[in-house]
Enzyme design. Structure first.
Site, short mmCIF file in Angstrom:
data_model
loop_
_atom_site.label_atom_id
_atom_site.label_comp_id
_atom_site.label_asym_id
_atom_site.label_seq_id
_atom_site.Cartn_x
_atom_site.Cartn_y
_atom_site.Cartn_z
N SER A 33 0.84 -1.20 0.00
CA SER A 33 0.00 0.00 0.00
C SER A 33 0.88 1.26 0.00
O SER A 33 1.73 1.39 -0.87
CB SER A 33 -0.92 -0.06 1.22
N ASP A 78 -8.88 -6.34 -4.44
CA ASP A 78 -8.44 -5.03 -3.95
C ASP A 78 -9.00 -3.95 -4.87
O ASP A 78 -8.56 -3.79 -6.01
CB ASP A 78 -6.89 -4.99 -3.95
N HIS A 133 -8.08 -5.09 -0.09
CA HIS A 133 -6.77 -4.46 -0.04
C HIS A 133 -5.89 -5.02 1.08
O HIS A 133 -4.69 -5.20 0.92
CB HIS A 133 -6.96 -2.95 0.14
#
Lengths: 382, 220
Positions: A155, A321, A354
Site C-alpha cells: 500500500s 483489492d 486491499h
C-alpha cells in the site's frame, strides 16, 4: 504474548538527524532536528549486504514484529517475519521506521516545534512520499548500510518502495511492492478527503491546535477510520464476516449499532483513536494523494525507472483489492518492463480486499520467499 | 536426469550460454529453469495463468503475469537475444503481430507449434470429417485454446510475408528426438507432428512502430 518478543536480537529507538543536516522537503520547507522512530530485527552481516527495509502503510508503524507499545497487539506483519519465514531475522537485518509526519516516535505534527515550544499542529510542513524516503535514506545510511538488500512495502509502503527505486536505485538490490499504485486515483483522493473532512468537522479539532486545548478530535478521527476501513476490505469479505447479522435479538428501531458490521466499524474507529494522531492522519493521507511518480518524469512512468534497470522488482496485487486495483500494479509492471528492469508480477486470487497483503495468503508467501531467495543467490547471500 | 521435453532439448541446444531470453507463455517456468541452470541465461517470462506465475516466482524466476497479445508491446526494442514462444503461437489472437513483436524485442525468435498439415491431422479430417483430435492436438474444438492453427507451409508463407529468415528448423514426432528439416520441402509438411523454428529478421530486428494504447509508458 511473551513469545512475540522472541524475534531477537531486536533493536531500535529514536534516531536524531545530525545538527547540520536538516531535511529539505519537496514543498521547499526545511525541517531541523528531525527524529525517526525505528525498530530492527536480526543482525547486520559483516559486509552489510543483508539489510531489508520494511515500509509501513498509512496508519502502520515501526512495530512490525514486536508488540505495539500502546495497544499491546502483536507486530503487524509477524506472520511474514520470523525464523523460517520469508523475512528471517536469522538471515536478514530487518529495519522498519515510522514515517516522518507519523506519531510513533518520528517527527510529525504532534511533535514540539523547537522554534515555538508548542506542538507543530498545522504549522508542520506538508510532506510527500519522497520526503519520507529521504528521511529513511538518512537513517539507513546512519545505520552504516550503503545498499539495501531489499525494500519491501504494501500500500503506502509500496509507494515508498517505488520511490526508493526511483530516487536511490544504486542503494537498492531489490524492491517488493504489494497492493500499491504509482499514483493516487481520483477515487483514492476522494476517500481520503472524506476522512480529512470528518476530522476537520470535529469541533475538538480546533484548527489543528487541539493539543494546546487538551482535547482530541476523536469522533472525527474515528469516522475517518471507519470510512477508510471499508476501503481496505471487500464486499464478499464483509458479507462473509458479518452478512446482515444483528448484535442482539431484534432491531432497536433507532440508531444504535443494530448490525454486527456497524459495531465492528465503531470498534475499529474507537480503537484507532487510542493509537493515532488526527493531524498525522491529515498529513499522511495528503502525502499519498500527492503521490504521482510519472508526474515528476514528464508524465512518463517508464522514465522514472530507467535508473533502476539493475533493481529486481517483485510486484503483487490482489483480485478483490478495489482501493489499489490490479490495473494499477499492471501499469507499474509495464513501465518497469519498458524501462528494462527485471520485474516479476502476479495478481493473487483473494477475496480479502486491499488488506490481503497483511493477511494469510500462502501464494503471496511463496512468491515472496521465492523472489527473496533467488535475489539472495544473486547477491551472494545464500 | 529428469525427463526433458524434446522441444526444450532443442531450444537448449540453440541458445547461446549467458544470453538474455524471454519465454513467452512460460507456464511454470520449466524451460527458464533449465536454461538458467544449463546455459546460465538471464531469463524473463510472460505467463497468462496466475498459478503458473506464482509457481515461477516461488522458483525465483522473473516472470510477469500478462498476455502475449497485449503485453509484448511494453518491452523495449532489442532487449533480448532470444524470445521463445513454445507451443503458444496458435493460441494467440493475433499471431502475426505476436511474431512481429518477438522479432522487435529480440534478435532471434524461437517458435514451436503443432503442424496442422501432419498426415494424422489430414487423415483424421478426411476420414472422419470431424475436427482432428491427435496427440499434439488432444482437445475437442470447443475447448481447445488453439484458435489459430496453421500448417508448416502456412507458417513458412507468414515468415516470407514478414521478411523473416529461418536460421534453424526441426521437426518432432511422438517422443522421438528432434530432426533437423528443410521446411521448404513439401514432404515435411506431412511428416512433422510439430515443428520448431529459429527466426531472425532480414536486416536485423525492427524498431517499434508507434502503437496506440501504450499510455504514459513511452515518449510520443
Amino acid at each position: 504474548m511473551a513469545a512475540l518478543d522472541l524475534i531477537t536480537p531486536a533493536g531500535g529507538g529514536t534516531w536524531r538527524f545530525p545538527e547540520n543536516e536538516p531535511l529539505r522537503l519537496d514543498s521547499g520547507a526545511v525541517l531541523e532536528g528531525l527524529e525517526i522512530g525505528y525498530q530492527t530485527y536480526g543482525q547486520l552481516n559483516a559486509d552489510k549486504s543483508n539489510a531489508i527495509l520494511i515500509c509501513h502503510a498509512l496508519t502502520g508503524d515501526q512495530f512490525v514484529a514486536s508488540p505495539h507499545p500502546t495497544t499491546g497487539k502483536p507486530g503487524w506483519w509477524l506472520r511474514m517475519i520470523g525464523p523460517g519465514k520469508p523475512l528471517d531475522p536469522q538471515k536478514h537485518f530487518i529495519i522498519c521506521s515510522n514515517v516522518i509526519g507519523g506519531c510513533m516516535g518520528s517527527t510529525g505534527p504532534a511533535s514540539i516545534n523547537p522554534a515555538t515550544g508548542k506542538a507543530y499542529g498545522l504549522s508542520f510542513p506538508v510532506i510527500t512520499i519522497a520526503d519520507m524516503v529521504r528521511a529513511q535514506a538518512m537513517l539507513v545510511k546512519a545505520l552504516g548500510i550503503e545498499t539495501l538488500f531489499a525494500v519491501i512495502g504494501g500500500s503506502m509502503g509500496g509507494m515508498q518502495a517505488q520511490q526508493w527505486a526511483v530516487d536511490h536505485p544504486e542503494r537498492l538490490f531489490s524492491a517488493v511492492i504489494l497492493a500499491s499504485a504509482s499514483r493516487h486515483s481520483a477515487q483514492n483522493i476522494a476517500f481520503h478527503e472524506v476522512g480529512r473532512q470528518a476530522i476537520m468537522a470535529d469541533p475538538d479539532w480546533r484548527g489543528g491546535a487541539y493539543a494546546e486545548h487538551g482535547v482530541q478530535p476523536g469522533k472525527g478521527l474515528a469516522v475517518a477510520r471507519m470510512a477508510a476501513h471499508i476501503t481496505y476490505l471487500s464486499e464478499p469479505a464483509l458479507q462473509r464476516k458479518f452478512g446482515r447479522e444483528l448484535k442482539r435479538d431484534g432491531l432497536s428501531w433507532g440508531f444504535d449499532a443494530d448490525f454486527q458490521v456497524e459495531s465492528y466499524l465503531r470498534h475499529q474507529g474507537a480503537s484507532f483513536v487510542d493509537r493515532f494522531d488526527a493531524n498525522s492522519y491529515l498529513y499522511i493521507t495528503r502525502a499519498t494523494d500527492y503521490f504521482d511518480i510519472a508526474a515528476a518524469h514528464g508524465g512518463v512512468l517508464a522514465k522514472a525507472f530507467t535508473g533502476a534497470r539493475n533493481v529486481r522488482f517483485c510486484v503483487l496485487s490482489f483480485t478483490s483489492d478495489w482501493l489499489y486495483p490490479t490495473a494499477e500494479s499492471r501499469h507499474l509492471v509495464r513501465a518497469l518492463t519498458a524501462a528494462g528492469a527485471k520485474a516479476a508480477f502476479v495478481e493473487i486470487e483473494s477475496d480479502k480486499g486491499h488488506d490481503a497483503f497483511l493477511l494469510d495468503e500462502p501464494v503471496m508467501d511463496s512468491a515472496l520467499a521465492g523472489f527473496l531467495s533467488s535475489a539472495e543467490r544473486d547477491r551472494g547471500l545464500a | 536426469m529428469t525427463f526433458i521435453r524434446e522441444d526444450f532439448r532443442e531450444i537448449l541446444r540453440l541458445v547461446r550460454p549467458g544470453s538474455r531470453v524471454l519465454d513467452v507463455g512460460c507456464g511454470e517456468g520449466a524451460l527458464l529453469d533449465l536454461l538458467a541452470h544449463e546455459k546460465q541465461i538471464d531469463g524473463r517470462g510472460l505467463e497468462l495463468s496466475a498459478s503458473g506465475v506464482a509457481a515461477c516466482m516461488a522458483r525465483g524466476l522473473s516472470v510477469v503475469q500478462g498476455d502475449a497479445d497485449l503485453d509484448l508491446d511494453h518491452f523495449p526494442d532489442r532487449s533480448f537475444d532470444y524470445a521463445v514462444l513454445s507451443q503458444t503461437l496458435q493460441a494467440t489472437r493475433n499471431p502475426r503481430h505476436v511474431l512481429n513483436e518477438l522479432l522487435r524485442i529480440a534478435e532471434r525468435a524461437i517458435v514451436s507449434f503443432p503442424n496442422f498439415g501432419h498426415w494424422r491431422v489430414r487423415w483424421s479430417l478426411l476420414s472422419r470429417g470431424r475436427m482432428p483430435e491427435t496427440k499434439a492436438l488432444p482437445l475437442p474444438w470447443w475447448s481447445t485454446p488453439n484458435i489459430h492453427l496453421c500448417t508448416l507451409a502456412d507458417f513458412m508463407a507468414l515468415t516470407e510475408d514478414l521478411n523473416l529468415r529461418v536460421d534453424a528448423c526441426a521437426a518432432f514426432a511422438g517422443k522421438g528426438p528432434a530432426r533437423p528439416i528443410d521446411p521448404t520441402k513439401a514432404v515435411e509438411n506431412w511428416r512433422a507432428e510439430s515443428c520448431l523454428f529459429m527466426l531472425s529478421r532480414n536486416g536485423g530486428p525492427a524498431v517499434r512502430e508507434p502503437s496506440p494504447g501504450s499510455g504514459d509508458l513511452f515518449d510520443g
